[in-house]
Design a protein around this motif. Sequence first.
Motif, PDB file in Angstrom:
ATOM      1  N   ILE A  12     -20.711 -22.290   8.451  1.00  0.00           N
ATOM      2  CA  ILE A  12     -21.612 -21.521   9.315  1.00  0.00           C
ATOM      3  C   ILE A  12     -22.204 -20.339   8.558  1.00  0.00           C
ATOM      4  N   LEU A  13     -21.412 -19.754   7.668  1.00  0.00           N
ATOM      5  CA  LEU A  13     -21.760 -18.487   7.031  1.00  0.00           C
ATOM      6  C   LEU A  13     -22.538 -18.678   5.737  1.00  0.00           C
ATOM      7  N   ASN A  14     -23.409 -17.727   5.458  1.00  0.00           N
ATOM      8  CA  ASN A  14     -24.142 -17.719   4.190  1.00  0.00           C
ATOM      9  C   ASN A  14     -23.371 -16.993   3.091  1.00  0.00           C
ATOM     10  N   ASN A  15     -22.439 -16.125   3.483  1.00  0.00           N
ATOM     11  CA  ASN A  15     -21.620 -15.390   2.518  1.00  0.00           C
ATOM     12  C   ASN A  15     -20.210 -15.972   2.470  1.00  0.00           C
ATOM     13  N   PRO A  16     -19.559 -15.930   1.310  1.00  0.00           N
ATOM     14  CA  PRO A  16     -18.198 -16.469   1.228  1.00  0.00           C
ATOM     15  C   PRO A  16     -17.219 -15.658   2.064  1.00  0.00           C
ATOM     16  N   LEU A  17     -16.268 -16.331   2.679  1.00  0.00           N
ATOM     17  CA  LEU A  17     -15.197 -15.644   3.399  1.00  0.00           C
ATOM     18  C   LEU A  17     -14.420 -14.759   2.435  1.00  0.00           C
ATOM     19  N   GLN A  18     -13.976 -13.605   2.930  1.00  0.00           N
ATOM     20  CA  GLN A  18     -13.245 -12.646   2.106  1.00  0.00           C
ATOM     21  C   GLN A  18     -11.814 -12.510   2.601  1.00  0.00           C
ATOM     22  N   ASP A  19     -10.876 -12.390   1.678  1.00  0.00           N
ATOM     23  CA  ASP A  19      -9.471 -12.213   2.043  1.00  0.00           C
ATOM     24  C   ASP A  19      -9.230 -10.816   2.603  1.00  0.00           C
ATOM     25  N   ILE A  20      -8.464 -10.736   3.671  1.00  0.00           N
ATOM     26  CA  ILE A  20      -8.013  -9.442   4.172  1.00  0.00           C
ATOM     27  C   ILE A  20      -6.960  -8.902   3.205  1.00  0.00           C
ATOM     28  N   GLU A 201     -26.810 -21.950  16.215  1.00  0.00           N
ATOM     29  CA  GLU A 201     -27.519 -21.318  15.105  1.00  0.00           C
ATOM     30  C   GLU A 201     -28.821 -20.670  15.554  1.00  0.00           C
ATOM     31  N   ASN A 202     -29.453 -21.222  16.560  1.00  0.00           N
ATOM     32  CA  ASN A 202     -30.719 -20.661  17.037  1.00  0.00           C
ATOM     33  C   ASN A 202     -30.513 -19.343  17.782  1.00  0.00           C
ATOM     34  N   LYS A 203     -29.471 -19.267  18.580  1.00  0.00           N
ATOM     35  CA  LYS A 203     -29.211 -18.065  19.365  1.00  0.00           C
ATOM     36  C   LYS A 203     -28.538 -16.967  18.549  1.00  0.00           C
ATOM     37  N   HIS A 204     -27.754 -17.360  17.544  1.00  0.00           N
ATOM     38  CA  HIS A 204     -26.897 -16.402  16.844  1.00  0.00           C
ATOM     39  C   HIS A 204     -27.134 -16.445  15.339  1.00  0.00           C
ATOM     40  N   ALA A 205     -28.393 -16.480  14.959  1.00  0.00           N
ATOM     41  CA  ALA A 205     -28.753 -16.645  13.540  1.00  0.00           C
ATOM     42  C   ALA A 205     -28.224 -15.507  12.660  1.00  0.00           C
ATOM     43  N   ALA A 206     -28.241 -14.277  13.164  1.00  0.00           N
ATOM     44  CA  ALA A 206     -27.825 -13.140  12.335  1.00  0.00           C
ATOM     45  C   ALA A 206     -26.346 -13.189  11.990  1.00  0.00           C
ATOM     46  N   PHE A 207     -25.553 -13.849  12.823  1.00  0.00           N
ATOM     47  CA  PHE A 207     -24.113 -13.961  12.543  1.00  0.00           C
ATOM     48  C   PHE A 207     -23.869 -14.633  11.196  1.00  0.00           C
ATOM     49  N   LYS A 208     -24.736 -15.540  10.826  1.00  0.00           N
ATOM     50  CA  LYS A 208     -24.564 -16.311   9.601  1.00  0.00           C
ATOM     51  C   LYS A 208     -24.557 -15.422   8.344  1.00  0.00           C
ATOM     52  N   ASP A 209     -25.184 -14.250   8.434  1.00  0.00           N
ATOM     53  CA  ASP A 209     -25.290 -13.370   7.267  1.00  0.00           C
ATOM     54  C   ASP A 209     -24.211 -12.291   7.213  1.00  0.00           C
ATOM     55  N   LEU A 210     -23.261 -12.340   8.142  1.00  0.00           N
ATOM     56  CA  LEU A 210     -22.211 -11.321   8.162  1.00  0.00           C
ATOM     57  C   LEU A 210     -21.154 -11.582   7.087  1.00  0.00           C
ATOM     58  N   ASN A 211     -20.436 -10.509   6.748  1.00  0.00           N
ATOM     59  CA  ASN A 211     -19.274 -10.622   5.872  1.00  0.00           C
ATOM     60  C   ASN A 211     -18.034 -10.751   6.756  1.00  0.00           C
ATOM     61  N   VAL A 212     -17.398 -11.899   6.694  1.00  0.00           N
ATOM     62  CA  VAL A 212     -16.241 -12.200   7.541  1.00  0.00           C
ATOM     63  C   VAL A 212     -14.985 -12.241   6.675  1.00  0.00           C
ATOM     64  N   GLN A 213     -13.962 -11.511   7.110  1.00  0.00           N
ATOM     65  CA  GLN A 213     -12.672 -11.530   6.424  1.00  0.00           C
ATOM     66  C   GLN A 213     -11.717 -12.466   7.168  1.00  0.00           C
ATOM     67  N   TYR A 214     -10.709 -12.951   6.449  1.00  0.00           N
ATOM     68  CA  TYR A 214      -9.756 -13.836   7.113  1.00  0.00           C
ATOM     69  C   TYR A 214      -8.395 -13.791   6.433  1.00  0.00           C
ATOM     70  N   THR A 215      -7.381 -14.226   7.174  1.00  0.00           N
ATOM     71  CA  THR A 215      -6.040 -14.395   6.622  1.00  0.00           C
ATOM     72  C   THR A 215      -5.241 -15.314   7.527  1.00  0.00           C
TER      73      THR A 215
END
Length: 290
Positions: A12-20, A201-215
């Motif tokens: 979904i994301l354009n940026n790689p997931l980042q480790d917490i 994707e049409n309703k929430h397009a800007a979400f795709k460009d966020l930096n998301v962390q995960y663990t």
Amino acid sequence: MEKEIIKRVQNILNNPLQDIKTIDKISHDDFFNNYLKKNTPVKITRMMDHWKATELWSLDYFEKIGKDKETYMYKGNIRQNDTNWQFGAFQDYLNEIRSENTDTYLGNMPIAQMFPELLEHVDFSLISKNTVRNSTSLWIGPPGTLTGWHTDRLANNILALIEGRKLVFLVSPKDSKDMYPSEKYEPGSRLSDVNMENFDENKHAAFKDLNVQYTIINPGEMLFIPQTWWHCVYGLDISISSNNFAFTPIDNFKMKTSELIKRKLHSVGLFGSKDCVCHYVNNEGKRVRR
């Protein structure tokens, strides 16, 4: 399961997931100065060795101490989908969870009311030492549970795993406008319209460009989720966890004044949307409070 979820989110994301960020241990003062004060998340892996919960808590243990208890449970992702609470025997819900072929979730159960003796089994002093009021909850669920995107507006939060694992995604409050805040109401929370299981994707397009962390939180580990950080949590196994909502003096004052007024007005339909997490329609077709 975790590989499939991580791959789907990454697609979904354009940026790689980042480790917490992850640390082993930390002093109370260093935690306050480096994480609580700075509103920065961190996973802590070796500060639960002394917890009685890690020795005692299991489905068998809760079946024994909860045989005469009744409680609420919900099914599915009630923060982005329909609210679906049910009330019944705690032991019956445990048996459903044992089967793993269910989406029954014993979520956000207040330990102080249901099992006050269990407060001695956990130690959230890392956060409670620096706050004036704390609320500790119990969560028991099967693999595949989903707590959808939301923030805790008035409290800092530590989530601790006793049994099983959870996969957590985080987004900074700096990106709140691109999290598409929802009109659905939950006391003390702010919900997002972004549904990870049905991403639009049409309703929430800007979400795709966020930096998301995960663990992934493993048994014996805890995750500090700072106030106003967006988080989305998947249960990967049958899991037992506890969390502590901690309120600063200012947040506690808000809870006892403006937030309390909002909740009372909401209960009579005068504040917030009727589409909410705290009320549901029972079998008689009546809208009732959880």
